[in-house]
Write an enzyme that holds these catalytic residues in place. Structure first.
Site, PDB file in Angstrom:
ATOM      1  N   GLU A 158       0.850  -1.190   0.000  1.00  8.00           N
ATOM      2  CA  GLU A 158       0.000   0.000   0.000  1.00  8.00           C
ATOM      3  C   GLU A 158       0.887   1.241   0.000  1.00  8.00           C
ATOM      4  OE1 GLU A 158      -3.716   2.088   2.412  1.00  8.00           O
ATOM      5  OE2 GLU A 158      -2.880   0.210   3.153  1.00  8.00           O
TER       6      GLU A 158
ATOM      7  N   ALA B 210       1.587  -0.121  10.628  1.00 11.55           N
ATOM      8  CA  ALA B 210       1.283  -1.529  10.374  1.00 11.55           C
ATOM      9  C   ALA B 210       0.496  -1.605   9.079  1.00 11.55           C
ATOM     10  CB  ALA B 210       0.497  -2.135  11.530  1.00 11.55           C
TER      11      ALA B 210
ATOM     12  N   ASN C 264      -2.672  -6.405   5.463  1.00 15.82           N
ATOM     13  CA  ASN C 264      -2.728  -7.435   4.426  1.00 15.82           C
ATOM     14  C   ASN C 264      -3.596  -8.610   4.872  1.00 15.82           C
ATOM     15  OD1 ASN C 264      -0.371  -5.992   3.210  1.00 15.82           O
ATOM     16  ND2 ASN C 264       0.670  -6.902   4.959  1.00 15.82           N
TER      17      ASN C 264
ATOM     18  N   GLU D  66      -5.678  -2.758  12.756  1.00 17.60           N
ATOM     19  CA  GLU D  66      -5.380  -3.624  11.611  1.00 17.60           C
ATOM     20  C   GLU D  66      -6.337  -4.810  11.549  1.00 17.60           C
ATOM     21  OE1 GLU D  66      -3.518  -2.257   9.512  1.00 17.60           O
ATOM     22  OE2 GLU D  66      -2.767  -0.745  10.896  1.00 17.60           O
TER      23      GLU D  66
ATOM     24  N   HIS E 175      -9.666  -3.795  10.051  1.00 14.16           N
ATOM     25  CA  HIS E 175      -9.595  -3.629   8.599  1.00 14.16           C
ATOM     26  C   HIS E 175     -10.044  -4.878   7.854  1.00 14.16           C
ATOM     27  CE1 HIS E 175      -8.190   0.242   7.369  1.00 14.16           C
ATOM     28  NE2 HIS E 175      -7.028   0.203   8.017  1.00 14.16           N
TER      29      HIS E 175
ATOM     30  N   GLU F 100      -9.834   4.091   6.097  1.00 13.27           N
ATOM     31  CA  GLU F 100      -9.008   4.541   7.219  1.00 13.27           C
ATOM     32  C   GLU F 100      -9.796   5.363   8.241  1.00 13.27           C
ATOM     33  OE1 GLU F 100      -6.372   3.248   7.914  1.00 13.27           O
ATOM     34  OE2 GLU F 100      -5.668   2.414   6.025  1.00 13.27           O
TER      35      GLU F 100
END
Length: 884
Positions: A128, A271, A274, A307, A310, A329
């Site tokens: 990213e 961080a 993924n 994270e 996400h 975000e």
């Protein structure tokens, strides 16, 4: 400034269009080597429905050595394709086909830390926003979502651990080479390139499991270097808390068989989420009492949560293009803020979050880098991972939460996740789901995404004793920002309370309402000017406005000092109680800065000292809230109220106030310090955290007295502390005082912790932010220290970033030497890691708000940066926009 014909061309939201082709499957094969990794990519490609006629296939690629291209197994010669800059164009392709690309890359030489690179001898990736193009040729854009299979081949002795996204489906030794092994990973969920991850190295792991609410058992693995294996327990506990919280609050369950976290030392960000394989800056994983502070523990819990969250708000539903970055975000920051608030103290967490916003994001809104939460254009997308997109984006989601209420907000998120699962969508899609789920009209709310700047509410009040009414008249404005001279009215939820003479919340009833509301109520400000009249108000109240910081705005209300002192002592809202003291401090500091500049005597008002005394004496007050309440506003926040900005005057005034408070309250500060000592082993339980916060805040004040016995007490805490929180608090105070123990403490700290990279970062930052003369020379010396390297972002942030962004009085010294040093480092780092260099360069964005001598000095630095040959587009964008 004349237009530069070589300036990189901006990318505009208005120019977005879908790609001509869709990539459904990506089969990757990596043969890892430090300087010559071979990558083979097999892409299942088809023309997008509705695309007419034959179209070339244009893929992204950067710093790749192309070895071969084939379509459906037939190799292409050089006449069939063209490489131009960062694009590979294949002139003629079928409507449906398999593209096979082989290329070679050099991870060892990749100092940008984007794509595939090496950290501490291990392979890892950061894709990213546009790092995948450094791995192989591909549509490197978030709206292309494909199912990935990844096979990794590597030396089994050097790289015994081979990881990628999804689930491990097979592994074994390479038959033709007994020194190598391989692993095959398959991700069943489609994802964009930016969520791809690969890790290979000599790592150890801790393991645990989590049972989802549907009864599935998920394996949890955290991978670190062997010497860090004893620092992972807090991260694992935080992960399990986050998984449980997301099920309970949002109904979101994890979807793979395994969830992995890898900690790496060299990482540009905090961080990366993924899919199934999070790669973390080691700062946000590693913790034990001896090496990490309470603040570190809080940060790890929050980032681990962020994270993980996400997985749904970013992975299962992602953003269509990078202009929609706040879709994932902003929403996820809001989620991690709420998670942390539930795990700790909600009021103190809110204060902490607003402090970040007002100290950093408000400054960004007032600078040439101001941009909407959803930007209209960018030159380099990495420059828009900003506090506006993240933190203001979270506040915009919070505005929506206030407008709808918790139940309707959850109803909207359920529809959003269900409707868009597996899709790449926009901020408008998020708002539309909220509208459709609740039959709401959020047209005006959408302006929060499209308009830049910090709105201001100008409030007047009138109490009519005869009719027992109280009227608030509210007018909203928003200053011009680059490209947006005029703003339409925002939809602003203003949470308010009215306090009676005893400090209790009054019932509030507006005209034409049948019943009163007790406590806090939310007014929806829609027009440029509106009035609200409350009835049955038996005495003139003290208004408590913007409770909980219900919207990212500034409130201008001419409260008398005694009213602010009253709110400081009585407001039931933790945020507003704290903020009343902050605004009093700002008013006092602003006046004292003027007095200092005019060489008038300085004086701290007695009621202000008494207010701090009352806080310290209030044994019922949450200790962490008390620690916040007796802390002065950040000097960078105060600068917003001083025109032109005089950082040296602000610093000297703040120090004078601290010294005055310490002198008047010395005995009480010592008593509170002693009362909050903790015997026994370290614990991260909240009561202990709160006690340490208040105790160490008191220590900081006591060290302002210059008392030699206090210096010895501080040094004793440094030597005897059984946790890094206490040791660091003592060391910070020693480093900021010219006392005999200072150099001994700094030397002893490094000698003890020189092999702990993250602890050494603290040591560097403490020296870079010291208020003592000679700090710049110390920073220059430390750039040659054995512990420092320009190739590690954490080191750069700790030493150079801390000096420029965290030590305004020293950095802005009128000699200009701080600027010269800083610019030199920006240009040096730009050749290695443009993303980090650009972050450093933002220190100059507000140069026009300083006094004339500093303006000229900073402009010279910006002109020099722009003139630098080979300047990256990252740094160019920051410098050129700063110059205007």
């Amino acid at each position: 400034m004349a237009k530069d014909p070589q300036a990189p061309r901006p990318i505009y939201l208005s120019e977005y269009k879908p790609a001509d082709y869709v990539i459904d499957t990506v089969d990757l094969y990596f043969d890892l080597h430090e300087t010559a990794t071979r990558v083979k990519a097999r892409l299942g490609v088809r023309k997008r429905a509705g695309v007419l006629g034959p179209q070339p296939l244009v893929l992204h690629g950067e710093d790749l050595k192309l070895l071969s291209i084939a379509i459906d197994g037939v190799p292409l010669d050089k006449s069939g394709y063209q490489i131009n800059g960062e694009q590979l164009t294949i002139h003629r392709v079928p409507d449906v086909f398999t593209l096979t690309v082989e290329n070679e890359i050099n991870p060892q030489a990749n100092t940008s830390l984007n794509g595939l690179y090496i950290s501490s001898g291990n392979f890892c990736t950061q894709c990213e926003a546009e790092g995948f193009r450094r791995i192989t040729y591909m549509y490197d854009r978030p709206d292309i979502m494909a199912k990935y299979t990844t096979t990794i081949v590597a030396d089994k002795n050097k790289f015994p651990v081979l990881l990628s996204n999804g689930n491990l489906v097979d592994k074994g030794d390479v038959e033709s080479d007994p020194d190598k092994h391989w692993a095959k990973w398959e991700d069943p969920f489609p994802k964009p390139t930016y969520l791809f991850a690969l890790v290979a190295g000599n790592l150890e792991r801790i393991e645990d499991t989590f049972t989802t609410r549907s009864g599935r058992e998920v394996a949890l693995h955290i991978y670190v270097q062997s010497h860090n294996i004893d620092k992972c327990d807090h991260a694992m506990r935080s992960l399990k808390k986050a998984m449980k919280w997301d099920e309970e609050v949002y109904g979101r369950e994890y979807d793979l068989d395994i969830y992995m976290i890898v900690a790496v030392d060299d990482f540009n960000m905090g961080a990366m989420e993924n899919k199934g394989l999070n790669v973390f800056n080691s700062k946000y994983v590693l913790a034990k009492p001896e090496t990490a502070t309470d603040h570190d523990y809080d940060g790890i819990e929050g980032v681990i949560g962020h994270e993980y969250f996400h997985n749904w708000s970013g992975n299962r539903v992602t953003c269509r293009d990078w202009f929609q970055l706040s879709l994932k975000e902003g929403f996820t920051v809001f989620r991690d803020q709420e998670f942390s608030a539930d795990m700790t103290s909600r009021g103190v967490k809110r204060i902490s979050d607003v402090n970040i916003l007002r100290t950093n994001q408000f400054r960004e809104d007032a600078s040439p880098m101001a941009h909407p939460v959803r930007p209209d254009s960018y030159v380099e997308i990495n420059n828009f991972y900003t506090v506006t997109v993240y933190n203001k984006g979270a506040e915009v989601v919070r505005v929506l939460h206030h407008l709808l209420g918790p139940e309707k907000f959850r109803k909207g998120t359920d529809l959003y996740f269900d409707r868009h699962d597996g899709q790449a969508v926009t901020c408008d899609d998020f708002v539309k789901a909220m509208e459709d789920a609740n039959q709401a009209d959020l047209t005006q709310f959408r302006r929060w995404y499209s308009q830049a700047g910090t709105p201001e509410l100008h409030v007047s009040r009138h109490y009519d004793a005869a009719h027992k009414t109280y009227t608030l008249t509210i007018r909203q404005t928003c200053p011009p920002t680059p490209g947006q001279e005029k703003k339409e009215p925002f939809l602003i939820p203003l949470a308010v309370g009215l306090l009676d003479e005893s400090g209790k919340d009054m019932p509030m009833q507006l005209r034409n309402e049948a019943a009163a509301v007790q406590g806090t109520r939310v007014l929806e400000i829609r027009q440029v000017e509106e009035s609200y009249t409350f009835i049955h108000v038996n005495s003139e109240p003290a208004p408590s406005l913007l409770r909980g910081f219900s919207a990212p705005v500034k409130v201008n209300l001419d409260l008398k000092d005694q009213e602010r002192y009253f709110l400081m002592a009585n407001d039931s809202d933790d945020f507003n109680r704290w903020d009343a003291g902050q605004q009093l401090a700002v008013k006092i500091i602003k006046q004292l800065v003027e007095d200092f500049q005019q060489h008038r005597p300085l004086y701290v008002p007695e009621p202000f000292i008494d207010a701090y005394r009352s806080i310290l004496e209030d044994v019922k007050l949450d200790r962490s809230l008390a620690a916040q309440a007796i802390s002065l506003p950040a000097e960078s926040y105060i600068a917003e109220f001083v025109s032109p900005i005089d950082p040296v005057a602000i610093h000297k005034v703040c120090r004078f106030i601290r010294e005055t408070l310490a002198t008047h309250l010395k005995d009480l500060l010592r008593q509170v310090y002693d009362d909050n000592r903790i015997a026994g082993a370290y614990s991260f339980e909240q009561e202990h955290v709160k006690k340490r916060a208040l105790k160490n805040t008191c220590l900081g004040y006591l060290m302002e007295t210059g008392d030699a016995s206090i210096h010895e007490m501080c040094y004793a805490q440094f030597r005897q502390g059984n946790n890094m929180t206490d040791v660091m608090a003592a060391l910070v105070s020693l480093a900021n005082n010219n006392c005999p123990q200072r150099e001994d403490a700094l030397a002893a700290f490094y000698a003890k912790w020189k092999n702990e990279l993250l602890v050494v970062d603290k040591w560097l930052a403490i020296q870079a932010t010291s208020r003592l003369p000679g700090t710049l020379e110390r920073v220059k010396e430390l750039t040659s220290h054995e512990s420092f390297t320009l190739k590690n972002p954490n080191k750069i942030r700790a030493l150079i970033g801390s000096f420029g962004h965290g030590n305004p009085a020293q950095f802005h010294d009128l000699s200009g030497e701080g600027y010269k040093f800083f610019t030199g480092r920006i240009l040096e780092i730009d050749k290695l890691n443009p993303q980090i260099a650009a972050r450093l360069a933002t220190v100059y964005t507000l140069w026009k708000k300083y006094d004339e001598p500093r303006q000229q000095l900073m402009k010279q630095q910006l002109d020099g940066i722009i003139a630098e040959p080979g300047l990256s587009k990252d740094v160019y964008e920051i410098a050129s926009k700063s110059l205007g």
